[in-house]
Design a protein around this motif. Sequence first.
Motif, PDB file in Angstrom:
ATOM      1  N   ASN A  48      95.967  39.157  22.459  1.00 32.71           N
ATOM      2  CA  ASN A  48      96.435  39.399  21.658  1.00 32.71           C
ATOM      3  C   ASN A  48      96.708  40.825  20.632  1.00 32.71           C
ATOM      4  OD1 ASN A  48      95.897  38.037  18.714  1.00 32.71           O
ATOM      5  ND2 ASN A  48      94.163  39.039  17.931  1.00 32.71           N
ATOM      6  N   THR A  49      97.797  41.522  21.887  1.00 29.23           N
ATOM      7  CA  THR A  49      97.956  42.548  21.765  1.00 29.23           C
ATOM      8  C   THR A  49      99.687  42.831  20.549  1.00 29.23           C
ATOM      9  OG1 THR A  49      99.544  41.678  23.975  1.00 29.23           O
ATOM     10  CG2 THR A  49      97.091  43.510  24.098  1.00 29.23           C
ATOM     11  N   PRO A  50      99.722  43.015  20.236  1.00 25.81           N
ATOM     12  CA  PRO A  50     101.678  43.264  19.647  1.00 25.81           C
ATOM     13  C   PRO A  50     102.580  42.766  20.906  1.00 25.81           C
ATOM     14  CG  PRO A  50     100.637  44.723  18.612  1.00 25.81           C
ATOM     15  CD  PRO A  50      99.505  44.400  20.432  1.00 25.81           C
ATOM     16  N   GLY A  51     102.689  41.180  20.087  1.00 27.04           N
ATOM     17  CA  GLY A  51     104.228  40.729  21.431  1.00 27.04           C
ATOM     18  C   GLY A  51     103.957  40.365  22.854  1.00 27.04           C
ATOM     19  N   GLY A  52     102.030  40.166  23.255  1.00 26.67           N
ATOM     20  CA  GLY A  52     102.162  40.548  24.634  1.00 26.67           C
ATOM     21  C   GLY A  52     102.284  41.558  25.585  1.00 26.67           C
ATOM     22  N   VAL A  53     102.544  43.002  24.732  1.00 24.78           N
ATOM     23  CA  VAL A  53     102.943  43.955  25.704  1.00 24.78           C
ATOM     24  C   VAL A  53     102.100  43.868  26.466  1.00 24.78           C
ATOM     25  CG1 VAL A  53     103.664  45.694  25.370  1.00 24.78           C
ATOM     26  CG2 VAL A  53     104.984  44.293  23.653  1.00 24.78           C
ATOM     27  N   GLY A  54     102.043  43.831  27.632  1.00 22.59           N
ATOM     28  CA  GLY A  54     100.792  44.644  28.539  1.00 22.59           C
ATOM     29  C   GLY A  54     100.589  43.664  29.187  1.00 22.59           C
ATOM     30  N   PRO A  55      99.517  42.277  29.120  1.00 22.52           N
ATOM     31  CA  PRO A  55      99.426  41.869  29.752  1.00 22.52           C
ATOM     32  C   PRO A  55     100.211  40.913  30.453  1.00 22.52           C
ATOM     33  CG  PRO A  55      97.514  41.820  28.326  1.00 22.52           C
ATOM     34  CD  PRO A  55      98.905  43.097  27.743  1.00 22.52           C
ATOM     35  N   PHE A  56     102.115  40.464  29.087  1.00 28.57           N
ATOM     36  CA  PHE A  56     102.589  39.985  29.642  1.00 28.57           C
ATOM     37  C   PHE A  56     103.571  40.267  31.233  1.00 28.57           C
ATOM     38  CE2 PHE A  56     107.785  39.154  29.836  1.00 28.57           C
ATOM     39  CZ  PHE A  56     107.068  37.604  29.544  1.00 28.57           C
ATOM     40  N   GLU A  57     103.542  41.787  31.019  1.00 32.72           N
ATOM     41  CA  GLU A  57     104.636  42.385  31.981  1.00 32.72           C
ATOM     42  C   GLU A  57     103.860  42.805  33.060  1.00 32.72           C
ATOM     43  OE1 GLU A  57     106.622  44.234  28.632  1.00 32.72           O
ATOM     44  OE2 GLU A  57     104.232  43.081  29.324  1.00 32.72           O
ATOM     45  N   LEU A  58     102.398  42.285  33.321  1.00 32.83           N
ATOM     46  CA  LEU A  58     100.914  43.257  34.421  1.00 32.83           C
ATOM     47  C   LEU A  58     101.507  41.243  34.667  1.00 32.83           C
ATOM     48  CD1 LEU A  58      99.069  44.494  35.444  1.00 32.83           C
ATOM     49  CD2 LEU A  58      97.333  43.734  34.050  1.00 32.83           C
TER      50      LEU A  58
END
Length: 198
Positions: A104-114
């Motif tokens: 539920n982060t904006p745009g999936g920033v963080g988990p997506f990259e990880l």
Amino acid sequence: WALVTALTCLVLPAPTWLWWPSLTLLAAVPFLTAAMFLYPVIRLFGFDVHLPSLQISGKILAWTFADTVLAGAALFVLLPAGTLDFASFFPLFLIALGSGLISNTPGGVGPFELVLLSAVPFADPAPIVAAILGFRVVFYAIPALLAAALLLRPFVATAPHVSKLQPPMRPGARSEVAVVAQNGGALTRLGTSILALW
């Protein structure tokens, strides 16, 4: 997303640990479909929740598949050539996308990259980070800027064509029909509906 990911992970090369969750989800689909058909409205916490029809659910599934394939392709073309083929990349992209949705982060920033940095076999993470930044510009920033530019143009509200009718003076099934005449109101036909307006 979950159903598209489950189907993709069973058909395309995906991490082996995803096989059982994908199979379990697909095994539940007939029961979920029957529940949607038999119980189109369920009551949760005092609220009626209307489930989508089977036809709408099929359309949602088709559009989700098309959207995720195009989004995955937009990122895939930015990756360094020769690292992965699209069939191997697409399941990883869906897992990364899902981790961003669940977080539920904006745009999936963080988990997506990880997830992508840990799943895609790159010796140097710099090319994949650059590809993800380019993907975010192409897939998120440019459409958002185009939409913002369109919103600068003022909206022009068009009034629907209405025709006034004389309100009947006898009481009917709708009490406001008789009362509206006392206040200078009238009946108005709007499409197939007749409204009492003051």
